[in-house]
Design a protein around this motif. Structure first.
Motif, PDB file in Angstrom:
ATOM      1  N   ASP A 189       0.815  -1.216   0.000  1.00  0.00           N
ATOM      2  CA  ASP A 189       0.000   0.000   0.000  1.00  0.00           C
ATOM      3  C   ASP A 189       0.852   1.271   0.000  1.00  0.00           C
ATOM      4  O   ASP A 189       0.310   2.371   0.110  1.00  0.00           O
ATOM      5  N   PRO A 225      -0.814   4.113   3.877  1.00  0.00           N
ATOM      6  CA  PRO A 225      -2.047   3.806   4.606  1.00  0.00           C
ATOM      7  C   PRO A 225      -2.023   4.481   5.970  1.00  0.00           C
ATOM      8  O   PRO A 225      -0.959   4.730   6.544  1.00  0.00           O
ATOM      9  N   LYS A 231      -9.855   2.410   6.581  1.00  0.00           N
ATOM     10  CA  LYS A 231      -9.699   2.574   5.137  1.00  0.00           C
ATOM     11  C   LYS A 231      -9.190   3.965   4.769  1.00  0.00           C
ATOM     12  O   LYS A 231      -9.431   4.456   3.661  1.00  0.00           O
ATOM     13  N   ASN A 233      -6.106   6.954   4.267  1.00  0.00           N
ATOM     14  CA  ASN A 233      -4.775   7.065   3.675  1.00  0.00           C
ATOM     15  C   ASN A 233      -4.230   8.455   3.953  1.00  0.00           C
ATOM     16  O   ASN A 233      -4.989   9.409   4.208  1.00  0.00           O
ATOM     17  N   ARG A 266     -10.113   9.271   2.056  1.00  0.00           N
ATOM     18  CA  ARG A 266     -10.771   7.963   1.963  1.00  0.00           C
ATOM     19  C   ARG A 266     -11.806   8.055   0.849  1.00  0.00           C
ATOM     20  O   ARG A 266     -12.538   9.038   0.745  1.00  0.00           O
ATOM     21  N   THR A 268     -13.871   5.185   0.070  1.00  0.00           N
ATOM     22  CA  THR A 268     -14.834   4.108   0.241  1.00  0.00           C
ATOM     23  C   THR A 268     -16.159   4.631   0.776  1.00  0.00           C
ATOM     24  O   THR A 268     -16.200   5.365   1.757  1.00  0.00           O
TER      25      THR A 268
END
Length: 456
Positions: A189, A225, A231, A233, A266, A268
């Motif tokens: 990542d 990350p 989730k 970054n 993020r 998501t």
């Protein structure tokens, strides 16, 4: 719109029954999955993977794209520029990607961008008849596991984060590329890039785009990350810029500017966010630079509701110069931002501004999105003027003490007809505020653009 991570370099995609989507930078695509004949389902697959040896490690991939675009302004630049009744923009790309084994690669891409019918002629980013847009050599080293280290040299596109600082300039007709060197680390990542480059010129004729020797760009950009946030970054970066002649409200001088920043993000659903903070220092002529910006883009998607609406709010601020008579400079420099920073109209650029932009995204189908947003603009400093998307000052800050610039509601339709063909239509109306009316022509602006793009 949602924030997106830094574009990774090409890597093994693995077998897939359905072809992957095309990337913003076509050099980031990987067609090794077509080694398996069972994965060849698209009309263009025969030219996407052309094996040159029995093992298939030497292969050639060909591709291209075309964009046909119409733009219309009523009262361009709030009535300051000649009245336009619409004009056409065309853009074409063709590229070849030669892989000489697993460790050596050469990528080349031609660009042709044309303008027709615009009063006053093409803007600098409207027309470049034919030129070399990218041509670079990669040498990749495997470091074990999924870690790789790549050395890249030549003409190439650079794009980081949400392209607020360094971008490919996708909105305007002519995209931006750079001549220089890049080192690329990818491991799990973790992504780290180091680069040193000069921007490629945008000249109107055939094969006349050399490096711009009056500018230089260098830096390090990393994506990591962030375990503390689910989730999440974080991006950390340093970027240096030199310009032999830089222009701001207080005048033109030599500029050396250093930027350090971070971005927490993020993508998501249901909750997406993007927060970015940046500070700049350096020299402008005989003065010192001290500038800054902060940006946020937060959204929540209601996946269980009809049309899966995303409700979002974007809020940004960037510093302006505090005193044009003082040689010190506080105006923020966005370096090489995306041309459509606030909107495709490009009326306002990311210097000396505050903006607040609520929006709602509606997913009419899996491939069609309708977005409504309303952007409100103020000047951060009343001592500095107003800049456009090309970072040129279009209004002096000395004729009005008003903060409020105006607002622009927009409706945007994005339709991915299929993997290759997409359609976009945008309408916006800019309501001129007090600063525009006091500093010169302050007409409201109507803006319409629509385009059809095909990629293979």
């Amino acid at each position: 719109m949602m924030a997106f991570p830094m574009t990774p370099a090409s890597g093994e995609t693995g077998a897939a029954l359905q072809p992957p989507p095309y990337r913003l930078n076509r050099a980031d695509e990987d067609y090794r999955y077509l080694r398996d004949p069972a994965n060849r389902s698209d009309f263009w697959d025969p030219v996407k993977y052309v094996p040159l040896d029995g093992a298939g490690s030497w292969y050639l991939s060909l591709g291209g794209e075309a964009r046909e675009r119409y733009e219309y302004f009523n009262h361009p630049a709030w009535g300051q520029n000649p009245q336009d009744h619409g004009y056409l923009l065309q853009r074409y790309f063709i590229h070849g990607d030669l892989h000489m084994g697993e460790h050596v690669r050469f990528f080349s891409q031609l660009q042709s961008s044309l303008e027709d019918g615009r009063k006053g002629g093409p803007r600098p980013s409207d027309e470049d008849e034919l030129d070399l847009h990218q041509a670079f050599l990669d040498v990749k080293l495997d470091l074990g596991g999924d870690s790789t280290f790549t050395l890249r040299s030549g003409r190439q596109e650079l794009a980081y984060g949400t392209q607020r600082i360094i971008s490919v300039r996708e909105g305007p007709n002519v995209r931006q590329s750079f001549d220089g060197f890049r080192v690329i680390y990818r491991g799990g990542d973790i992504q780290i890039d180091g680069f040193a480059a000069k921007p490629a010129q945008t000249n109107r004729h055939v094969f006349d785009d050399g490096p711009d020797n009056a500018k230089a760009l260098w830096g390090v950009y990393s994506v990591l990350p962030l375990p503390l946030l689910p989730k999440g970054n974080i991006d950390l970066y340093y970027i240096g810029l030199f310009r032999r002649q830089a222009s701001f409200g207080q005048g033109t001088a030599r500029e050396t500017r250093h930027s350090v920043g971070t971005r927490i993000w993020r993508t998501t659903a249901p909750l997406d966010y993007n927060f970015e903070f940046l500070y700049q220092w350096g020299s402008f002529g005989k003065g010192d630079i001290s500038a800054w910006t902060a940006a946020s883009d937060t959204g929540y998607t209601f996946g269980a509701l009809p049309l899966r609406p995303r409700i979002g709010l974007r809020a940004d601020i960037a510093s302006g110069d505090e005193d044009p008579a003082n040689p010190d400079l506080q105006a923020f420099n966005p370096l090489f931002p995306k041309g459509a920073y606030f909107s495709e109209a490009g009326l306002i650029g990311p210097v000396n501004f505050i903006d607040l932009n609520p929006c709602v995204d509606l997913h009419l189908t899996d491939h069609t999105t309708l977005i409504f947003d309303w952007d409100f603009f103020w000047r951060e400093s009343t001592r500095d003027g107003l800049y456009n998307s090309a970072l040129a000052r279009v209004r002096s800050g000395r004729t009005s003490d008003a903060h409020y610039i105006g607002s622009m509601p927009q409706a945007q339709l994005f339709w991915d007809i299929d993997r290759h063909l997409s359609f976009t239509a945008i309408y916006g109306h800019f309501f001129a505020g007090r600063f525009l009316k006091e500093s010169g022509p302050g007409e409201d602006v109507d803006y319409v653009t629509t385009w059809l793009a095909y990629k293979f």
